[in-house]
Motif scaffolding. Structure first.
Motif, PDB file in Angstrom:
ATOM      1  N   GLY A 300     -49.476 -30.151 -59.428  1.00 16.06           N
ATOM      2  CA  GLY A 300     -48.985 -29.967 -58.075  1.00 16.06           C
ATOM      3  C   GLY A 300     -49.569 -30.916 -57.042  1.00 16.06           C
ATOM      4  N   LEU A 301     -50.528 -31.746 -57.427  1.00 13.91           N
ATOM      5  CA  LEU A 301     -51.170 -32.627 -56.450  1.00 13.91           C
ATOM      6  C   LEU A 301     -50.207 -33.721 -55.990  1.00 13.91           C
ATOM      7  N   ASP A 302     -50.074 -33.868 -54.681  1.00 16.80           N
ATOM      8  CA  ASP A 302     -49.333 -34.979 -54.096  1.00 16.80           C
ATOM      9  C   ASP A 302     -50.317 -36.142 -53.985  1.00 16.80           C
ATOM     10  N   TYR A 303     -50.288 -37.015 -54.974  1.00 15.70           N
ATOM     11  CA  TYR A 303     -51.289 -38.084 -55.050  1.00 15.70           C
ATOM     12  C   TYR A 303     -51.226 -39.010 -53.839  1.00 15.70           C
ATOM     13  N   GLU A 304     -50.020 -39.361 -53.393  1.00 14.66           N
ATOM     14  CA  GLU A 304     -49.899 -40.277 -52.269  1.00 14.66           C
ATOM     15  C   GLU A 304     -50.451 -39.660 -50.988  1.00 14.66           C
ATOM     16  N   ARG A 305     -50.264 -38.362 -50.810  1.00 19.54           N
ATOM     17  CA  ARG A 305     -50.839 -37.696 -49.643  1.00 19.54           C
ATOM     18  C   ARG A 305     -52.360 -37.765 -49.693  1.00 19.54           C
ATOM     19  N   ALA A 306     -52.938 -37.492 -50.857  1.00 21.84           N
ATOM     20  CA  ALA A 306     -54.397 -37.574 -51.005  1.00 21.84           C
ATOM     21  C   ALA A 306     -54.879 -39.004 -50.773  1.00 21.84           C
ATOM     22  N   ARG A 307     -54.129 -39.945 -51.290  1.00 20.38           N
ATOM     23  CA  ARG A 307     -54.497 -41.356 -51.105  1.00 20.38           C
ATOM     24  C   ARG A 307     -54.512 -41.732 -49.628  1.00 20.38           C
ATOM     25  N   ASN A 308     -53.514 -41.302 -48.904  1.00 24.00           N
ATOM     26  CA  ASN A 308     -53.442 -41.626 -47.480  1.00 24.00           C
ATOM     27  C   ASN A 308     -54.574 -40.958 -46.694  1.00 24.00           C
ATOM     28  N   GLU A 309     -54.928 -39.743 -47.069  1.00 15.71           N
ATOM     29  CA  GLU A 309     -56.039 -39.066 -46.398  1.00 15.71           C
ATOM     30  C   GLU A 309     -57.341 -39.822 -46.614  1.00 15.71           C
ATOM     31  N   LEU A 310     -57.569 -40.285 -47.848  1.00 15.95           N
ATOM     32  CA  LEU A 310     -58.790 -41.028 -48.129  1.00 15.95           C
ATOM     33  C   LEU A 310     -58.799 -42.369 -47.399  1.00 15.95           C
ATOM     34  N   ASP A 311     -57.638 -42.986 -47.311  1.00 14.19           N
ATOM     35  CA  ASP A 311     -57.556 -44.274 -46.624  1.00 14.19           C
ATOM     36  C   ASP A 311     -57.988 -44.133 -45.166  1.00 14.19           C
ATOM     37  N   SER A 312     -57.635 -43.019 -44.542  1.00 15.02           N
ATOM     38  CA  SER A 312     -58.035 -42.796 -43.153  1.00 15.02           C
ATOM     39  C   SER A 312     -59.545 -42.644 -43.010  1.00 15.02           C
ATOM     40  N   LEU A 313     -60.211 -42.351 -44.114  1.00 16.00           N
ATOM     41  CA  LEU A 313     -61.677 -42.231 -44.123  1.00 16.00           C
ATOM     42  C   LEU A 313     -62.354 -43.528 -44.560  1.00 16.00           C
ATOM     43  N   GLY A 314     -61.563 -44.565 -44.825  1.00 17.39           N
ATOM     44  CA  GLY A 314     -62.128 -45.833 -45.267  1.00 17.39           C
ATOM     45  C   GLY A 314     -62.391 -45.881 -46.761  1.00 17.39           C
ATOM     46  N   ILE A 315     -61.664 -45.074 -47.519  1.00 13.91           N
ATOM     47  CA  ILE A 315     -61.821 -45.035 -48.978  1.00 13.91           C
ATOM     48  C   ILE A 315     -60.465 -45.341 -49.608  1.00 13.91           C
ATOM     49  N   GLU A 316     -60.427 -46.351 -50.434  1.00 16.37           N
ATOM     50  CA  GLU A 316     -59.159 -46.733 -51.070  1.00 16.37           C
ATOM     51  C   GLU A 316     -59.132 -46.326 -52.533  1.00 16.37           C
ATOM     52  N   ILE A 317     -58.046 -45.661 -52.913  1.00 14.33           N
ATOM     53  CA  ILE A 317     -57.748 -45.421 -54.318  1.00 14.33           C
ATOM     54  C   ILE A 317     -56.321 -45.903 -54.552  1.00 14.33           C
ATOM     55  N   TYR A 318     -56.003 -46.198 -55.775  1.00 12.20           N
ATOM     56  CA  TYR A 318     -54.645 -46.648 -56.067  1.00 12.20           C
ATOM     57  C   TYR A 318     -54.317 -46.377 -57.525  1.00 12.20           C
ATOM     58  N   THR A 319     -53.183 -45.768 -57.744  1.00 13.58           N
ATOM     59  CA  THR A 319     -52.607 -45.610 -59.073  1.00 13.58           C
ATOM     60  C   THR A 319     -51.108 -45.815 -58.934  1.00 13.58           C
ATOM     61  N   PRO A 320     -50.488 -46.660 -59.759  1.00 16.28           N
ATOM     62  CA  PRO A 320     -49.040 -46.889 -59.622  1.00 16.28           C
ATOM     63  C   PRO A 320     -48.240 -45.625 -59.916  1.00 16.28           C
ATOM     64  N   GLY A 321     -47.050 -45.575 -59.335  1.00 17.90           N
ATOM     65  CA  GLY A 321     -46.220 -44.392 -59.454  1.00 17.90           C
ATOM     66  C   GLY A 321     -45.878 -44.006 -60.878  1.00 17.90           C
ATOM     67  N   TYR A 322     -45.677 -44.990 -61.759  1.00 25.37           N
ATOM     68  CA  TYR A 322     -45.305 -44.651 -63.137  1.00 25.37           C
ATOM     69  C   TYR A 322     -46.441 -43.929 -63.851  1.00 25.37           C
ATOM     70  N   ALA A 323     -47.680 -44.235 -63.477  1.00 25.97           N
ATOM     71  CA  ALA A 323     -48.810 -43.538 -64.089  1.00 25.97           C
ATOM     72  C   ALA A 323     -48.903 -42.104 -63.571  1.00 25.97           C
ATOM     73  N   VAL A 324     -48.759 -41.947 -62.269  1.00 18.02           N
ATOM     74  CA  VAL A 324     -48.786 -40.600 -61.686  1.00 18.02           C
ATOM     75  C   VAL A 324     -47.679 -39.744 -62.299  1.00 18.02           C
ATOM     76  N   ALA A 325     -46.501 -40.345 -62.489  1.00 28.68           N
ATOM     77  CA  ALA A 325     -45.390 -39.607 -63.095  1.00 28.68           C
ATOM     78  C   ALA A 325     -45.698 -39.199 -64.529  1.00 28.68           C
ATOM     79  N   ALA A 326     -46.579 -39.951 -65.192  1.00 26.52           N
ATOM     80  CA  ALA A 326     -46.961 -39.626 -66.566  1.00 26.52           C
ATOM     81  C   ALA A 326     -48.133 -38.647 -66.625  1.00 26.52           C
ATOM     82  N   GLY A 327     -48.603 -38.196 -65.465  1.00 22.41           N
ATOM     83  CA  GLY A 327     -49.615 -37.142 -65.452  1.00 22.41           C
ATOM     84  C   GLY A 327     -51.054 -37.616 -65.383  1.00 22.41           C
ATOM     85  N   TYR A 328     -51.288 -38.829 -64.949  1.00 25.08           N
ATOM     86  CA  TYR A 328     -52.673 -39.263 -64.813  1.00 25.08           C
ATOM     87  C   TYR A 328     -52.830 -40.196 -63.622  1.00 25.08           C
ATOM     88  N   PHE A 329     -54.064 -40.309 -63.145  1.00 28.12           N
ATOM     89  CA  PHE A 329     -54.421 -41.285 -62.129  1.00 28.12           C
ATOM     90  C   PHE A 329     -55.686 -41.984 -62.618  1.00 28.12           C
TER      91      PHE A 329
END
Length: 399
Positions: A300-329
């Motif tokens: 149920g995790l919205d990865y992009e939402r979490a990513r954007n929240e971290l970015d606002s804190l000066g922390i960058e994470i990135y996982t391409p969409g096809y990986a997230v769709a396959a169930g991993y980051f």
């Protein structure tokens, strides 16, 4: 460091590297820059453990550009080992260069068993070149480079290895077994700034590269001029000066020291993820990199939402969409990240998950990928074609 980057490039850099950008204005033709160019080319060969018959060519481009240039060193047909997005892209680049490509595919986290590759090569005797990515950046799976180089050398087959995200984190040696051509970028494990990449190759292979279809990526032109400490086109002088500083730090740290640091930091990340309840993708120790750690995605995790929240804190994470769709980051620990940085980044990510009601340790998204088979690596070297004969054959081959 003001921002923490947990993506596999671009990566964090030291303050001393950034300061090295501030140099007097000079052109790429200036004698002072020519000295820096030679310094960088020589230092790269030293940190790679290259024997004396290798040379490094600098290009003002990303790692993909270096691959565009490097494929002109190959002869077809080519066997491309495809383990994920980046090795598929390398196969596409080879194909666009006009060479016949045969793809041998492996599952997302399956890893490569060199014995299967040896059997494929023996069943297809016309193969003249082999390509693969040492570290498949989008999965964290490491390819057994030394074993693959060796079995190719035994059969007189040229090897092109994309080591763009593994150099620095993993020790390697460019020797009689290969690889014949290797691509590297200035950022990632070299810890310079992005914008410069290299084709490192055996001298005889570079000298007999095909002209190709690109004016800029003409290996012969670049080789002739860079041997004279010149470049045929404008390059980012300041970025290269910063790279000289980064390579100097690499040499002082030593390749063994850097690899040990990356292994330790990756271990801190793995332990921190597990301690907080995340489930790591199961990879055999010999197949997992010390760069990227793949993790099962909380349900149920919205990865992009979490990513954007971290970015606002000066922390960058990135996982391409096809990986997230396959169930991993995944998270990466390239560059000079400290252990406290890792813990702080993980705490922020856990908080982002909890705000969505998806804390680690709960249900997981369905896994849409193949597991690591844990197959054993190829045994030690066996008798076969001498590498000198294989390299000499390139000079005789027609484009």
């Amino acid at each position: 460091m003001n921002r923490l980057l947990f993506n596999p490039g671009p990566t964090n850099t030291r303050a001393s590297t950034k300061r090295a950008l501030v140099v007097d204005d000079m052109s790429h033709r200036a004698p002072a820059f020519r000295a820096v160019l030679q310094q960088v080319r020589d230092a790269l060969l030293r940190v790679l453990g290259a024997e004396s018959d290798f040379e490094a060519l600098l290009f003002a481009c990303s790692g993909t550009g270096a691959n565009e240039a490097a494929v002109n060193c190959l002869r077809g047909p080519v066997l491309a080992l495809v383990t994920g997005y980046y090795s598929e892209r390398l196969a596409d680049i080879v194909e666009r260069s006009g060479l016949e490509v045969r793809r041998m595919r492996f599952g997302t986290f399956q890893g490569i068993d060199p014995r299967e590759v040896a059997a494929e090569l023996d069943a297809t005797p016309g193969i003249r070149s082999l390509t693969f990515v040492h570290h498949e950046t989008a999965t964290g799976v490491l390819t057994p480079m030394a074993a693959l180089n060796r079995l190719a050398a035994e059969r007189g087959i040229l090897t092109l290895v994309d080591a763009i995200s593994s150099v620095g984190a993993h020790r390697m040696t460019l020797d009689a077994d290969g690889p014949d051509v290797l691509t590297v970028t200035s950022n990632k494990g070299l810890e310079g700034l992005p914008g410069v990449s290299f084709v490192v190759g055996r001298r005889a292979v570079l000298e007999n590269a095909r002209p190709g279809h690109s004016y800029y990526f003409d290996i012969a032109r670049q080789l002739e001029m860079q041997r004279g400490a010149e470049v045929p086109f404008t390059v980012p002088v300041q970025v290269i000066c910063a790279l000289a500083e980064a390579l100097g730090h690499f040499e002082r740290e030593t390749p063994a020291g850097r690899a040990a640091r990356y292994a330790l930091t990756a271990g801190v990340l793995r332990a921190g993820l597990a301690r907080r309840g995340f489930q790591l993708v199961d990879l055999a120790p010999g197949r997992r990199s010390e760069v990227v750690v793949p993790v099962r995605l909380p349900a149920g995790l919205d990865y992009e939402r979490a990513r954007n929240e971290l970015d606002s804190l000066g922390i960058e994470i990135y996982t391409p969409g096809y990986a997230v769709a396959a169930g991993y980051f995944f998270m990466a620990t390239m560059g000079p990240l400290g252990h406290a940085d890792v813990e702080n980044g993980l705490d922020a990510f856990v908080a982002a998950c909890e705000r969505q009601g998806c804390p680690p340790g709960g249900a997981l998204e369905a896994a849409g990928y193949e597991e690591d088979t844990g197959a054993a690596p190829l045994p030690g070297p066996t008798a076969g074609t001498d590498r000198e004969e294989a390299v000499a054959s390139v000079a005789k081959a027609s484009a």
